[in-house]
Structure formats: structure tokens, C-alpha cells
Design a protein around this motif. Structure first.
Motif, PDB file in Angstrom:
ATOM      1  N   ALA A 107       6.049  35.001  15.394  1.00  0.00           N
ATOM      2  CA  ALA A 107       6.166  34.068  16.520  1.00  0.00           C
ATOM      3  C   ALA A 107       7.617  33.650  16.732  1.00  0.00           C
ATOM      4  O   ALA A 107       8.054  33.470  17.874  1.00  0.00           O
ATOM      5  CB  ALA A 107       5.292  32.840  16.269  1.00  0.00           C
ATOM      6  N   THR A 108       8.373  33.503  15.652  1.00  0.00           N
ATOM      7  CA  THR A 108       9.779  33.125  15.776  1.00  0.00           C
ATOM      8  C   THR A 108      10.586  34.229  16.443  1.00  0.00           C
ATOM      9  O   THR A 108      11.401  33.969  17.342  1.00  0.00           O
ATOM     10  CB  THR A 108      10.366  32.805  14.391  1.00  0.00           C
ATOM     11  OG1 THR A 108       9.601  31.764  13.778  1.00  0.00           O
ATOM     12  CG2 THR A 108      11.817  32.361  14.515  1.00  0.00           C
ATOM     13  N   ILE A 109      10.362  35.479  16.016  1.00  0.00           N
ATOM     14  CA  ILE A 109      11.059  36.602  16.640  1.00  0.00           C
ATOM     15  C   ILE A 109      10.711  36.698  18.117  1.00  0.00           C
ATOM     16  O   ILE A 109      11.584  36.876  18.977  1.00  0.00           O
ATOM     17  CB  ILE A 109      10.709  37.914  15.913  1.00  0.00           C
ATOM     18  CG1 ILE A 109      11.271  37.899  14.490  1.00  0.00           C
ATOM     19  CG2 ILE A 109      11.248  39.121  16.672  1.00  0.00           C
ATOM     20  CD1 ILE A 109      10.856  39.085  13.652  1.00  0.00           C
ATOM     21  N   LYS A 110       9.428  36.557  18.436  1.00  0.00           N
ATOM     22  CA  LYS A 110       8.999  36.605  19.835  1.00  0.00           C
ATOM     23  C   LYS A 110       9.589  35.451  20.625  1.00  0.00           C
ATOM     24  O   LYS A 110       9.982  35.618  21.797  1.00  0.00           O
ATOM     25  CB  LYS A 110       7.466  36.569  19.894  1.00  0.00           C
ATOM     26  CG  LYS A 110       6.892  36.612  21.306  1.00  0.00           C
ATOM     27  CD  LYS A 110       7.213  37.926  21.996  1.00  0.00           C
ATOM     28  CE  LYS A 110       6.581  37.980  23.373  1.00  0.00           C
ATOM     29  NZ  LYS A 110       6.931  39.239  24.096  1.00  0.00           N
ATOM     30  N   GLY A 111       9.665  34.270  20.028  1.00  0.00           N
ATOM     31  CA  GLY A 111      10.222  33.115  20.721  1.00  0.00           C
ATOM     32  C   GLY A 111      11.691  33.296  21.047  1.00  0.00           C
ATOM     33  O   GLY A 111      12.146  32.936  22.140  1.00  0.00           O
ATOM     34  N   VAL A 112      12.458  33.862  20.115  1.00  0.00           N
ATOM     35  CA  VAL A 112      13.885  34.102  20.358  1.00  0.00           C
ATOM     36  C   VAL A 112      14.070  35.101  21.499  1.00  0.00           C
ATOM     37  O   VAL A 112      15.028  35.011  22.271  1.00  0.00           O
ATOM     38  CB  VAL A 112      14.556  34.616  19.075  1.00  0.00           C
ATOM     39  CG1 VAL A 112      15.996  35.044  19.348  1.00  0.00           C
ATOM     40  CG2 VAL A 112      14.537  33.536  17.999  1.00  0.00           C
ATOM     41  N   GLN A 113      13.146  36.054  21.638  1.00  0.00           N
ATOM     42  CA  GLN A 113      13.262  37.094  22.662  1.00  0.00           C
ATOM     43  C   GLN A 113      12.652  36.688  24.000  1.00  0.00           C
ATOM     44  O   GLN A 113      12.626  37.508  24.928  1.00  0.00           O
ATOM     45  CB  GLN A 113      12.570  38.374  22.167  1.00  0.00           C
ATOM     46  CG  GLN A 113      13.241  38.998  20.964  1.00  0.00           C
ATOM     47  CD  GLN A 113      12.473  40.204  20.447  1.00  0.00           C
ATOM     48  OE1 GLN A 113      11.254  40.229  20.459  1.00  0.00           O
ATOM     49  NE2 GLN A 113      13.191  41.214  19.982  1.00  0.00           N
ATOM     50  N   THR A 114      12.183  35.479  24.145  1.00  0.00           N
ATOM     51  CA  THR A 114      11.520  35.054  25.375  1.00  0.00           C
ATOM     52  C   THR A 114      12.462  35.173  26.565  1.00  0.00           C
ATOM     53  O   THR A 114      13.608  34.711  26.516  1.00  0.00           O
ATOM     54  CB  THR A 114      11.038  33.598  25.263  1.00  0.00           C
ATOM     55  OG1 THR A 114      10.099  33.497  24.201  1.00  0.00           O
ATOM     56  CG2 THR A 114      10.388  33.133  26.556  1.00  0.00           C
ATOM     57  N   PHE A 115      11.975  35.790  27.628  1.00  0.00           N
ATOM     58  CA  PHE A 115      12.785  35.910  28.844  1.00  0.00           C
ATOM     59  C   PHE A 115      11.925  35.928  30.114  1.00  0.00           C
ATOM     60  O   PHE A 115      12.078  35.065  30.979  1.00  0.00           O
ATOM     61  CB  PHE A 115      13.652  37.169  28.786  1.00  0.00           C
ATOM     62  CG  PHE A 115      14.324  37.500  30.090  1.00  0.00           C
ATOM     63  CD1 PHE A 115      15.247  36.628  30.654  1.00  0.00           C
ATOM     64  CD2 PHE A 115      14.032  38.679  30.756  1.00  0.00           C
ATOM     65  CE1 PHE A 115      15.860  36.928  31.868  1.00  0.00           C
ATOM     66  CE2 PHE A 115      14.645  38.987  31.963  1.00  0.00           C
ATOM     67  CZ  PHE A 115      15.559  38.114  32.514  1.00  0.00           C
ATOM     68  N   VAL A 149      17.648  40.661  13.176  1.00  0.00           N
ATOM     69  CA  VAL A 149      17.628  41.478  11.957  1.00  0.00           C
ATOM     70  C   VAL A 149      17.309  40.612  10.744  1.00  0.00           C
ATOM     71  O   VAL A 149      16.507  40.997   9.870  1.00  0.00           O
ATOM     72  CB  VAL A 149      18.967  42.206  11.773  1.00  0.00           C
ATOM     73  CG1 VAL A 149      19.075  42.796  10.374  1.00  0.00           C
ATOM     74  CG2 VAL A 149      19.123  43.306  12.809  1.00  0.00           C
ATOM     75  N   LEU A 150      17.904  39.437  10.671  1.00  0.00           N
ATOM     76  CA  LEU A 150      17.616  38.520   9.567  1.00  0.00           C
ATOM     77  C   LEU A 150      16.146  38.119   9.564  1.00  0.00           C
ATOM     78  O   LEU A 150      15.502  38.076   8.499  1.00  0.00           O
ATOM     79  CB  LEU A 150      18.507  37.286   9.667  1.00  0.00           C
ATOM     80  CG  LEU A 150      20.007  37.505   9.423  1.00  0.00           C
ATOM     81  CD1 LEU A 150      20.780  36.222   9.651  1.00  0.00           C
ATOM     82  CD2 LEU A 150      20.248  38.032   8.022  1.00  0.00           C
ATOM     83  N   LEU A 151      15.596  37.826  10.731  1.00  0.00           N
ATOM     84  CA  LEU A 151      14.182  37.465  10.814  1.00  0.00           C
ATOM     85  C   LEU A 151      13.290  38.646  10.420  1.00  0.00           C
ATOM     86  O   LEU A 151      12.248  38.459   9.780  1.00  0.00           O
ATOM     87  CB  LEU A 151      13.838  36.997  12.232  1.00  0.00           C
ATOM     88  CG  LEU A 151      14.481  35.674  12.668  1.00  0.00           C
ATOM     89  CD1 LEU A 151      14.159  35.387  14.131  1.00  0.00           C
ATOM     90  CD2 LEU A 151      14.010  34.520  11.797  1.00  0.00           C
ATOM     91  N   THR A 152      13.695  39.850  10.801  1.00  0.00           N
ATOM     92  CA  THR A 152      12.917  41.039  10.432  1.00  0.00           C
ATOM     93  C   THR A 152      12.955  41.267   8.930  1.00  0.00           C
ATOM     94  O   THR A 152      11.940  41.634   8.311  1.00  0.00           O
ATOM     95  CB  THR A 152      13.476  42.274  11.161  1.00  0.00           C
ATOM     96  OG1 THR A 152      13.445  42.052  12.567  1.00  0.00           O
ATOM     97  CG2 THR A 152      12.656  43.513  10.814  1.00  0.00           C
TER      98      THR A 152
END
Length: 322
Positions: free
Chosen positions: A249-257, A306-309
Motif C-alpha cells: 500500500a505504501t509503494i502504491k500510495g507513493v506512485q499515486t497519480f 527501491v528501498l520499499l521494495t
């Protein structure tokens, strides 16, 4: 049918057999992987290399031959701040507004997403009437296009939208929901949670169903309260799944557009401008098109992703080893 396929298969067999004889019996897999590797390199690795090239060059020229080398100037310009907590003190104030908006958006969105997904998964895991129907209902928004979701809620929340019409019919005060900075940001978070919660609910539901039933039966025999069962049994056993959901969810949230851009356009002002929108508008929608700062910002974002991954992979490996 076989008479038609046999000549075709013979034509395909000859080059494969030739390559197999040349490469040996241990390497035929590379024959089938090669086309995918070419496409992956063309549409994944090559853009990354070009992004690095644009990040260290200047001007608004699109051809690399016309772009002078500027080193780390684009990164320096983004990081040039007297006080990182105050975007007005930064050389590129819009970038840092987008950074802080994204950080605030991710914290609120992920917290609410995980909370509501957990509550929904627990309810849908119970023996309730029409359980399959409600599971489908909660998952349905995930199947919609982000732009469609944004336009639906924009239609509801606009000045002459359904929500204001309902409030007016009840004799209550109406609002310019999308013209107020706080309301626009809050509704953007709500929109994202509504659109994606079903996916994480499904993951948590799978985690709940993986918990052995005899554990709950033992707790029932001990007459443990529902809250104690949740706190001592459900939550600890569900924690590995919760951590995976949190990272995803954090990765998806950062990529929100898409949904936020179609919903508010980043406004009012820059209240809902997120980091991906900054990259898009700086590099493609603005005039002049500043490819260097946009590429530098995207690389900084890539480092965070990358860090989140890595965290996600570490969590998955820990779960497997555990």
C-alpha cells in the motif's frame, strides 16, 4: 487440422534444432527467453539509462546530442533549501510541496486503507448472509479505471453535484468541496482508499482464512472475549500478511497519480499536487519542458521505491524462513 499444423511445426523445428545443436542441451531456455529479454531491455532498461542521461544534462532540448552535461546540477537545484520543512524557502518550492503532499497523502491513505481493509476482511470472514455478494461489492472498485473512479466522484462532489443537491434538499449548507484546500486533499485520500481498499481486503481475507480454526476453538473453550481473541490470536497470526499489505500500500500510495490528477488536477493551487504529477508537469506538460529536473525527481523517487521494495522482499523472505 494435423495436416496443416505439421508443415508449420517442421518450419519452426528447424531453426530451434539448429540453435539447440549450437548452444548445447543446457542452454535452449535462452532461445525462448531472448525475445522477452529484448523487449524488456528496450522498454525497461533503456528508458532507465536515458533517464540518467537526461538527469545529468541541461536545457529543454529533447535530443541528447543537443543537451550539455551539467553533472549533479539538477539534483542540487531540487535539494537547494534553507529549511526542508518550509517549501517557500526552497529553490524549487513546487517540488517540495509535492514531496510533503505525497508524504502526508501516503501516511493518511495507508493508515486508513489498512484499517478499513482489516475491519472489512474480519467482517467478510464471518458467516454472514450473502457473504460472496459483499466480497464482490468491496472488490468491484478495484476493477474500475482510476480515471473513471475520479470522474465519478468529481461528478458527485462538484458545485452542482449530487452531494450538494442532497445537502440542499435537506436544508443544509452546501460546500465547494474541490475548491477548498483541506476538503480537496481529504476527498483525494478518501477517493484513493475507496478505489483500492478491496485489493488489500482480499489479501487480508486470505490471511485470515489461513489461520487454523482449532486455535479459535481452543480460545472459545477458554471463554476468551472477542477483543482478547483478536488481540492475542488474530492480530499476531495476521501480522506477516499485514506487513506485506502495509509495504504494498505504501509503494502504491507513493506512485499515486491518475485518480488524483483527474479528480483535482493538483489543485486548488498545489494542495493535491503529488510527486508523480510534478514529474509529469515539469517534464511533459509544462513550458518549457524541463526534462532534467523531471528526470532527477523521478530518480529520487525511484530510490525511495527501491528501498520499499527491499523491505517487502525482506519481509517475504522472513515469512518464508519463519
Amino acid at each position: 487440422m494435423l495436416m496443416i499444423l505439421e508443415p508449420v511445426m517442421r518450419v519452426i523445428e528447424w531453426p530451434i534444432k539448429f540453435l539447440q545443436d549450437k548452444l548445447g542441451l543446457k542452454n535452449p531456455a535462452w532461445i525462448f527467453l531472448f525475445p522477452n529479454l529484448v523487449l524488456f531491455g528496450l522498454f525497461a532498461f533503456l528508458p532507465v539509462i536515458l533517464n540518467f542521461a537526461y538527469a545529468v544534462t541541461g536545457t529543454d532540448a529533447i535530443l541528447l546530442a543537443d543537451r550539455p552535461f551539467v553533472g549533479a546540477s539538477n539534483f542540487t537545484a531540487l535539494m537547494d533549501c534553507e529549511n526542508f520543512l518550509d517549501p517557500n524557502s526552497c529553490r524549487d518550492d513546487l517540488f517540495w510541496r509535492a514531496v510533503w503532499n505525497t508524504l502526508r497523502f501516503v501516511v493518511l491513505q495507508v493508515s486508513l486503507m489498512v484499517l478499513f481493509a482489516l475491519v472489512t476482511a474480519i467482517i467478510l470472514n464471518r458467516e454472514i448472509r450473502a457473504r460472496g455478494f459483499f466480497r464482490a461489492v468491496f472488490f468491484f472498485p478495484v476493477l474500475l479505471s482510476p480515471v473513471v473512479v475520479a470522474l465519478i466522484w468529481k461528478w458527485i462532489l462538484q458545485r452542482e453535484g449530487i452531494l450538494n443537491a442532497w445537502l440542499d434538499g435537506m436544508g443544509l449548507e452546501t460546500f465547494n468541496w474541490l475548491l477548498d484546500r483541506s476538503w480537496a486533499f481529504g476527498w483525494s485520500v478518501f477517493l484513493s482508499v475507496w478505489a483500492h481498499m478491496g485489493f488489500y481486503t482480499l489479501i487480508l481475507l486470505a490471511g485470515l482464512q489461513a489461520i487454523p480454526r482449532d486455535v479459535y476453538e481452543a480460545a472459545k473453550m477458554d471463554r476468551a472475549s472477542p477483543w482478547r481473541v483478536f488481540r492475542k490470536i488474530t492480530l499476531p497470526l495476521l501480522m506477516p500478511t499485514m506487513l506485506v499489505v502495509l509495504v504494498l500500500a505504501t509503494i502504491k500510495g507513493v506512485q499515486t497519480f491518475e485518480e488524483v490528477y483527474a479528480f483535482t488536477g493538483g489543485g486548488p493551487g498545489s494542495a493535491t499536487t503529488l510527486i508523480i504529477q510534478y514529474v509529469y508537469e515539469t517534464g511533459f506538460a509544462g513550458a518549457p519542458r524541463l526534462f532534467g529536473p523531471a528526470a532527477a525527481a523521478s530518480l529520487l523517487l525511484a530510490v525511495v521505491l527501491v528501498l520499499l521494495t527491499i523491505i517487502q522482499l525482506w519481509i517475504n523472505r522472513k515469512n518464508v524462513d519463519g
